[in-house]
Design an enzyme around this catalytic site. Structure first.
Site, PDB file in Angstrom:
ATOM      1  N   ALA A   1      -9.821   8.787  10.107  1.00  0.00           N
ATOM      2  CA  ALA A   1      -8.632   8.502   9.305  1.00  0.00           C
ATOM      3  C   ALA A   1      -7.654   9.666   9.388  1.00  0.00           C
ATOM      4  O   ALA A   1      -8.067  10.832   9.424  1.00  0.00           O
ATOM      5  CB  ALA A   1      -9.032   8.244   7.862  1.00  0.00           C
ATOM      6  N   PRO A   2      -6.350   9.379   9.423  1.00  0.00           N
ATOM      7  CA  PRO A   2      -5.360  10.454   9.438  1.00  0.00           C
ATOM      8  C   PRO A   2      -5.455  11.298   8.170  1.00  0.00           C
ATOM      9  O   PRO A   2      -5.868  10.812   7.118  1.00  0.00           O
ATOM     10  CB  PRO A   2      -4.022   9.699   9.500  1.00  0.00           C
ATOM     11  CG  PRO A   2      -4.367   8.317   9.968  1.00  0.00           C
ATOM     12  CD  PRO A   2      -5.742   8.041   9.472  1.00  0.00           C
ATOM     13  N   GLY A   3      -5.053  12.557   8.280  1.00  0.00           N
ATOM     14  CA  GLY A   3      -5.051  13.432   7.118  1.00  0.00           C
ATOM     15  C   GLY A   3      -5.945  14.638   7.324  1.00  0.00           C
ATOM     16  O   GLY A   3      -6.631  14.774   8.343  1.00  0.00           O
TER      17      GLY A   3
ATOM     18  N   GLY B   1     -11.873  16.261   5.051  1.00  0.00           N
ATOM     19  CA  GLY B   1     -12.438  16.599   3.755  1.00  0.00           C
ATOM     20  C   GLY B   1     -13.560  17.615   3.858  1.00  0.00           C
ATOM     21  O   GLY B   1     -14.224  17.732   4.895  1.00  0.00           O
TER      22      GLY B   1
ATOM     23  N   ASP C   1     -10.304   1.571  -6.458  1.00  0.00           N
ATOM     24  CA  ASP C   1     -11.642   1.020  -6.625  1.00  0.00           C
ATOM     25  C   ASP C   1     -12.443   1.268  -5.347  1.00  0.00           C
ATOM     26  O   ASP C   1     -11.888   1.380  -4.254  1.00  0.00           O
ATOM     27  CB  ASP C   1     -11.550  -0.481  -6.913  1.00  0.00           C
ATOM     28  CG  ASP C   1     -12.846  -1.055  -7.467  1.00  0.00           C
ATOM     29  OD1 ASP C   1     -13.745  -0.269  -7.814  1.00  0.00           O
ATOM     30  OD2 ASP C   1     -12.951  -2.291  -7.563  1.00  0.00           O
TER      31      ASP C   1
END
Length: 572
Positions: free
Chosen positions: A317-319, A322, A373
């Protein structure tokens, strides 16, 4: 042996467990009206959490009854197609048959390992129609204004009465009519074939009640949601008329708590919602009314259908990567998949067990439209060919205990799914000046509204928030969340000596739950311009007293209003 094996008895006991679950689900749901009428807001929060926990509790009880009632032959998986066939015969005439299938799946998965899952033994694919026909007459109420909109509105509220009177119904109806005329094309209110169709049951959530339906003619339709508020000591207020599809979509958002609504035929109601919100997947609609396990089933079916019918492949996923979770996604499927890394960055003090507890906590609290959610999955199996090599290599590197390659299959032992959003830090990089201001304002509101719901995000960095397709800022990284009332907000003590300010170590003690809001500005914003703008918009977040006042209100039992819609002209 097959004919002697007690398939029918096993199927019957599974369905008895489902009936028990549904009865308790209805009891909790049916209490929503009284809780609204009596302004029992804390009880409403407890009931919401109890209803969410109910499913797993009843699955566990049913599993125990099966293990106690049958010998070891119960676990002969080769016989379970017989149980499935017997079960299908039992549920064919039910009005909640699609939910009963999901229940069967849950029981099967509680007894067998996930590598034994097959469509022969359980309902990977449903045997029911995905959407039902038009709702029966008993499910909806229809009003035909024939050019007299005020009379139709009066008729509506003659039908929707409570044991608490309306505060000032003539005033509210006049305002309601004005809002409808302002939001709809002029001709629609004059069309002799105009019809207002409302679902017969009222929907309840938090401190609000909602009438849900549509306004339509033979050629066009608009969704219609009418929120009601109980103004304690005054009565019920009709708060707004909402006809904008995007705004109605937000009311049914994946960031909201689940509605409580009396639904005799769930598939009919979901079909009704799908007609007024065609952009919503039925998985999200089932989830929005409390059937989150069936929403999970429909999500999974959509996922395997997407993988089978497209060339889409998983990518990271882009970003910003983590420190606790690794996140991957399918470009053509609006979802991210989050797994826990085997080793966390040194800055993180949590462990795997704590992270799982935090993510499960999000399911049961009021998300106030500001937390995504999640759905938790075990033992996902995907074709290896569906992963980009770089993605699979990274997952195997950071989480080898969770992601395993078995021949041509990738096994993901445990993950969460969330709606995919644009990370706020990436959004701000390409946003216009006006968009930056709007996003930072909503970011501050998100933090404040979470705090009002007794949630402290912990790590409030921009990368841990996302922007939805409707432009709302939503928190989605939960490994450090806690209840606001658990935090000790402090001011930084004055330095004892001038050299204290030059020291790399603090001159004061810091406990594990201590938070110093004065430290937020440089921590949250490397960009000086954004830091100054946020200080103008939400500078009180840097004041320990602001947080302490919120804590005092929560400890006093106050449930703070957070509205899932724009209030157009609230009555003060």
């Amino acid at each position: 042996m097959g004919q002697q094996w007690p398939a029918g008895e096993i199927a019957r006991l599974i369905l008895d467990g489902f009936d028990d679950y549904r009865e308790h689900f209805r009891q909790i749901t049916d209490g929503a009206r009284v809780r609204f009428e009596q302004a029992q807001w804390q009880e409403a929060q407890r009931a919401s959490a109890a209803r969410i926990n109910l499913y797993e509790e009843k699955v566990a009880q049913t599993r125990e009854r099966l293990l106690e009632g049958f010998d070891e032959s119960l676990l002969e998986v080769g016989q379970w197609p017989l149980v499935k066939s017997a079960y299908i015969a039992l549920i064919d005439l039910r009005f909640d048959d699609e939910l009963a299938e999901t229940w069967f799946n849950s029981i099967f998965c509680s007894l067998f390992s996930h590598d034994l899952i097959s469509d022969g033994c359980m309902f990977i694919h449903t045997t029911r129609p995905s959407l039902r026909n038009q709702p029966s007459a008993a499910q909806t109420r229809n009003y035909r204004p024939a050019g007299e909109l005020h009379l139709a509105l009066q008729a509506i509220f003659d039908d929707y009465r409570f044991d608490v009177s309306y505060e000032d119904l003539p005033r509210d109806l006049q305002r309601l009519e004005g809002q409808l005329r302002a939001s709809l094309p002029d001709w629609i209110c004059k069309d002799p074939q105009q019809c207002i169709e409302l679902f017969s049951s009222v929907l309840y959530r938090n401190k609000g009640a909602y009438l849900v339906g549509r306004i339509y003619t033979p050629d066009e339709q608009w969704p219609l949601v009418i929120p009601l508020l109980h103004r304690e000591g005054l009565g019920i207020q009709v708060d707004a008329a909402i006809t904008d599809e995007a705004e109605v979509s937000i009311i049914f958002s994946f960031t909201r708590s689940y509605f409580m609504v009396d639904v005799a035929i769930p598939a009919e109601f979901v079909g009704f919602l799908k007609r007024i919100l065609p952009g919503k997947h039925i998985a999200e609609l089932y989830t929005s009314i409390g059937f989150y396990k069936h929403g999970k089933s429909e999500f999974y079916r959509a996922l395997i259908g997407h993988l089978a019918s497209t060339d889409d492949r998983f990518i990271m996923a882009p970003g910003v990567r983590g420190m606790v979770m690794s996140v991957f996604t399918l470009p053509g499927f609006n979802t991210v998949f989050k797994i826990i890394k085997d080793r966390f960055a040194h800055a993180k003090t949590v462990d795997r067990k704590t992270v799982i507890e935090k993510y499960r906590l999000v399911k049961s609290v009021d998300r106030v439209g500001r937390m995504a959610d999640t759905q938790e999955f075990s033992d996902f199996r995907f074709p290896k060919a569906k992963f980009e090599p770089e993605c699979l290599a990274e997952l195997l590197e950071v989480a080898p205990s969770t992601v395993v390659v078995e021949g041509d299959t990738v096994l993901v032992r445990h993950c969460w799914t969330e709606r995919r959003m644009t990370p706020l830090n990436l959004y701000l990089e390409s946003a216009s000046e006006a968009q930056v201001r709007e996003a930072l304002d909503d970011y501050g509101l998100a933090i404040k509204q979470l705090a009002a719901a007794n949630i402290f995000p912990g790590d409030m960095l921009l990368k841990n928030f996302g922007v939805t397709r409707h432009g709302r800022v939503v928190f989605y990284d939960y490994d450090e969340i806690c209840f606001l009332t658990e935090v000790n907000f402090r001011r930084i003590p004055p330095p004892r000596f001038p050299e204290d300010e030059m020291s790399s170590e603090p001159w004061y003690s810091v406990g594990p739950m201590d938070v110093f809001p004065e430290e937020f500005p440089p921590f949250l914003f490397a960009d000086i311009k954004q830091r100054r703008l946020f200080s103008q918009l939400h500078g009180n977040l840097y004041d320990a007293d602001y947080w302490k006042q919120l804590q005092d209100a929560i400890r006093a039992g106050k449930v703070i209003d957070v509205f899932p819609y724009r209030r157009k002209s609230p009555v003060e």
